[in-house]
Scaffold this motif. Structure first.
Motif, short mmCIF file in Angstrom:
data_model
loop_
_atom_site.label_atom_id
_atom_site.label_comp_id
_atom_site.label_asym_id
_atom_site.label_seq_id
_atom_site.Cartn_x
_atom_site.Cartn_y
_atom_site.Cartn_z
N ARG A 29 46.58 45.19 -35.51
CA ARG A 29 45.61 44.17 -35.13
C ARG A 29 44.79 44.56 -33.91
O ARG A 29 43.67 44.07 -33.73
CB ARG A 29 46.30 42.83 -34.87
CG ARG A 29 47.26 42.79 -33.69
CD ARG A 29 47.98 41.45 -33.63
NE ARG A 29 48.98 41.37 -32.57
CZ ARG A 29 48.74 40.88 -31.36
NH1 ARG A 29 47.51 40.44 -31.07
NH2 ARG A 29 49.69 40.82 -30.45
N PRO A 34 37.27 41.63 -36.44
CA PRO A 34 37.49 40.38 -37.17
C PRO A 34 36.76 40.30 -38.50
O PRO A 34 37.21 39.62 -39.42
CB PRO A 34 36.99 39.31 -36.20
CG PRO A 34 37.11 39.92 -34.85
CD PRO A 34 36.83 41.38 -35.06
N ARG A 35 35.62 40.95 -38.60
CA ARG A 35 34.85 40.91 -39.84
C ARG A 35 35.11 42.11 -40.74
O ARG A 35 34.45 42.28 -41.77
CB ARG A 35 33.35 40.80 -39.52
CG ARG A 35 32.98 39.44 -38.93
CD ARG A 35 31.51 39.36 -38.59
NE ARG A 35 31.14 38.00 -38.20
CZ ARG A 35 29.96 37.66 -37.69
NH1 ARG A 35 29.04 38.59 -37.51
NH2 ARG A 35 29.70 36.41 -37.36
N GLY A 73 41.52 38.13 -26.85
CA GLY A 73 42.03 37.50 -28.06
C GLY A 73 41.64 38.24 -29.34
O GLY A 73 42.08 37.87 -30.43
N THR A 75 38.76 38.27 -30.80
CA THR A 75 37.88 37.48 -31.66
C THR A 75 36.42 37.89 -31.55
O THR A 75 35.57 37.32 -32.22
CB THR A 75 37.99 35.99 -31.32
OG1 THR A 75 37.59 35.78 -29.96
CG2 THR A 75 39.42 35.50 -31.49
N LEU A 77 32.77 39.49 -31.95
CA LEU A 77 32.08 39.78 -33.21
C LEU A 77 31.12 40.95 -33.13
O LEU A 77 30.39 41.23 -34.09
CB LEU A 77 31.32 38.53 -33.68
CG LEU A 77 32.19 37.30 -33.97
CD1 LEU A 77 31.32 36.11 -34.36
CD2 LEU A 77 33.21 37.59 -35.07
N ALA A 138 36.64 29.56 -32.01
CA ALA A 138 37.86 30.38 -31.87
C ALA A 138 38.71 29.96 -30.70
O ALA A 138 39.56 30.73 -30.24
CB ALA A 138 37.47 31.85 -31.73
N SER A 141 42.44 30.77 -30.21
CA SER A 141 42.95 32.14 -30.12
C SER A 141 42.20 33.01 -29.11
O SER A 141 42.77 33.98 -28.60
CB SER A 141 42.90 32.82 -31.50
OG SER A 141 41.59 32.74 -32.05
N CYS A 142 40.94 32.69 -28.82
CA CYS A 142 40.23 33.49 -27.82
C CYS A 142 40.80 33.21 -26.43
O CYS A 142 41.41 32.18 -26.18
CB CYS A 142 38.73 33.19 -27.86
SG CYS A 142 38.28 31.49 -27.41
N ASN A 147 36.21 35.37 -22.87
CA ASN A 147 35.10 34.42 -22.79
C ASN A 147 34.16 34.76 -21.64
O ASN A 147 32.94 34.74 -21.79
CB ASN A 147 35.62 33.00 -22.60
CG ASN A 147 36.48 32.50 -23.74
OD1 ASN A 147 37.40 31.71 -23.52
ND2 ASN A 147 36.22 32.94 -24.95
N GLU A 337 33.00 29.54 -41.37
CA GLU A 337 34.01 29.95 -42.36
C GLU A 337 33.41 30.00 -43.76
O GLU A 337 33.70 30.91 -44.55
CB GLU A 337 35.20 29.00 -42.32
CG GLU A 337 36.27 29.26 -43.37
CD GLU A 337 36.95 30.61 -43.25
OE1 GLU A 337 37.67 30.98 -44.19
OE2 GLU A 337 36.76 31.30 -42.22
N HIS A 428 27.11 36.23 -28.18
CA HIS A 428 28.23 37.06 -28.64
C HIS A 428 28.36 38.36 -27.88
O HIS A 428 29.35 39.06 -28.03
CB HIS A 428 28.09 37.36 -30.14
CG HIS A 428 28.29 36.16 -31.01
ND1 HIS A 428 27.94 36.15 -32.34
CD2 HIS A 428 28.78 34.94 -30.74
CE1 HIS A 428 28.21 34.95 -32.85
NE2 HIS A 428 28.72 34.21 -31.89
#
Length: 471
Positions: A29, A34-35, A73, A75, A77, A138, A141-142, A147, A337, A428
């Motif tokens: 992981r 993530p994508r 995290g 997350t 992108l 997110a 989990s982030c 952030n 989603e 992002h």
């Protein structure tokens, strides 16, 4: 500057500097985007417990000229936390450094370690009857370090600002391994250059944030939420202006939603309950947060009535309970989603001057139509000019067929954003995916200054190499 891989010999060196349980086998992981676009690499994985262990790790990496990749995290992108080029890095995950070090209600300040999950920071503030307003899809989990490193936005930027606006001070480890003790809770401090604002948004390229002093706000006494159908994107902006005229700074969120997003929800997430029998072409989700003595439901009713009189609203639903408020927000929060399940050809996190949103939507649609028949889902934080502008294949067709066009489609979108004085990355970050775009669209003087800062603070180039600024 040539960098070396974090190999077995380097791992052996680290094992003499930090407790045995800090170094871990690298789980998959830590190298996953993530994508699912590209697979990264991990040379050595470290999970430090405090800032001194982070310092020891970074100092060793500097001595060995090993690249360092901070990990929150996971997350992000834009590939800021996944290294797919160059020597395998030392990945430093902050997940064990998750403590809330203190909450100061009278100061409206909370101090948290960088590995604290955003939802836990929100909960710690709520326990003291305070609000930490940063809110993202997110948030479960982030982590707050990520952030801040990406200057995250979210749904409440309109009222409270980005992550940068919510940060007073930082504790951080610089590229030479030294600890910067900048964890001030002061609102005023004019003692020279603002290193805090330099590290926030730097995506780990200038150092590793290990803790932060965060601004809190009073919890709004009254909260009101409504979804209002508007005749056009232009009408949505006029509705926002009307809302501000009626309630002032009480508008906490103002989300623009296009019919395509609602149709995607109906197609792949039919259990998400939608407020309108037929998806409208455009609607907005508006939320008010008001002080004692003000009735948000009445304010929303007044807003809706005036909007109808001014031809700015066609229909609407005002939440009458927390359950109904949750249902309305569920619609907005599940659009990303639904996008993922449909499968986009190209996705864009862009911003333009707020008044130009309608012009951008119309012109971008026209330019893309000249290239083919696409479904476009434009939605997002209209109150601060941030749109998530995503391009999908026609219904029934696979995005794989159109993937060879993705770069050209992104160029069309980003060229138009640039023409309108906008940004190719609204919330992002740049990461690795947009580093070339930053070179293409960025101001040359700004880029030169950024490179000078990078060279001054990180002369060896070990901190997250390839992110934000290409080698």
């Amino acid at each position: 500057m040539t960098l070396n891989a974090a190999d077995e010999a380097f791992a052996t060196r680290l094992s003499t500097l930090v407790p045995e349980d800090v170094l871990r086998p690298a789980e998959a992981r830590y190298a996953q985007d993530p994508r699912g676009r590209r697979e990264g690499q991990v040379g050595v994985l470290a999970l430090p417990r405090d800032v001194h262990q982070v310092s020891a790790l970074v100092k060793a990496a500097a001595e060995a000229r090993v690249p360092v990749l901070p990990y929150g995290g996971g997350t992000g992108l834009v590939g800021g936390q996944v290294a797919w080029d160059g020597p395998a890095p030392l990945v430093i995950s902050l997940e064990r450094m998750s403590a809330i070090r203190g909450v100061y209600p009278t100061e409206n300040v909370l101090v948290a370690e960088a590995g604290a999950v955003l939802a836990d920071v929100q909960a710690a503030a709520e326990a003291e009857d305070r609000l930490f307003p940063l809110s993202l899809a997110a948030e479960g989990s982030c982590r707050i370090g990520g952030n801040l490193s990406t200057n995250a936005g979210g749904v409440n930027v309109l009222r409270y600002g980005n992550a940068r606006d919510l940060c007073l001070g930082l504790e951080a480890v610089l590229p030479n391994g030294e600890i910067w003790h900048g964890l001030t809770r002061l609102r005023k401090d004019n003692t020279g250059y603002d290193l805090c604002n330099l590290l926030v948004g730097a995506e780990g390229t200038l150092g590793i944030i290990t803790a932060a002093a965060l601004k809190l706000s009073p919890v709004p006494v009254g909260q009101g939420t409504a979804m209002i159908v508007v005749p056009s994107a232009a009408a949505a902006l006029d509705l926002l202006a009307l809302a501000r005229a009626i309630v002032g700074d009480g508008v906490s969120a103002f989300e623009l939603i296009h019919r395509q997003g609602l149709e995607f929800l109906a197609e792949v997430l039919p259990d998400v309950r939608q407020p309108f029998a037929e998806p409208p072409e455009w609607c907005v989700l508006i939320e008010l947060g008001l002080a004692a003595g003000l009735n948000p439901a009445q304010m929303l009713e007044q807003l809706f009535e005036q909007a109808v009189e001014q031809d700015l609203a066609l229909d609407g639903v005002i939440a009458q309970s927390q359950a109904q408020r949750h249902e309305l927000w569920t619609v907005r929060e599940h659009i990303p989603e639904a996008n993922r399940l449909i499968g986009s050809i190209a996705s864009h996190d862009i911003s333009v001057p707020i008044s130009l949103i309608p012009e951008f939507v119309a012109e971008a649609g026209k330019r893309l139509a000249a290239k083919g028949d696409f479904r476009i889902n434009a939605f997002g934080h209209a109150g601060d000019g941030n749109l998530h502008y995503n391009i999908f294949p026609p219904k029934g067709q696979s995005r794989d067929t159109y993937k060879p066009m993705a770069a050209d489609l992104t160029r069309i979108v980003h060229d138009l954003v640039h023409e309108m004085g906008g940004s190719i990355s609204a919330e992002h970050g740049i990461g690795r995916l947009k580093a070339a775009d930053l070179e293409r669209y960025g101001d040359p003087t700004k880029l030169a200054a950024m490179r000078a800062i990078k060279t001054a603070l990180d002369p060896l180039g070990i901190m997250n190499p390839g992110a934000v600024l290409r080698a």
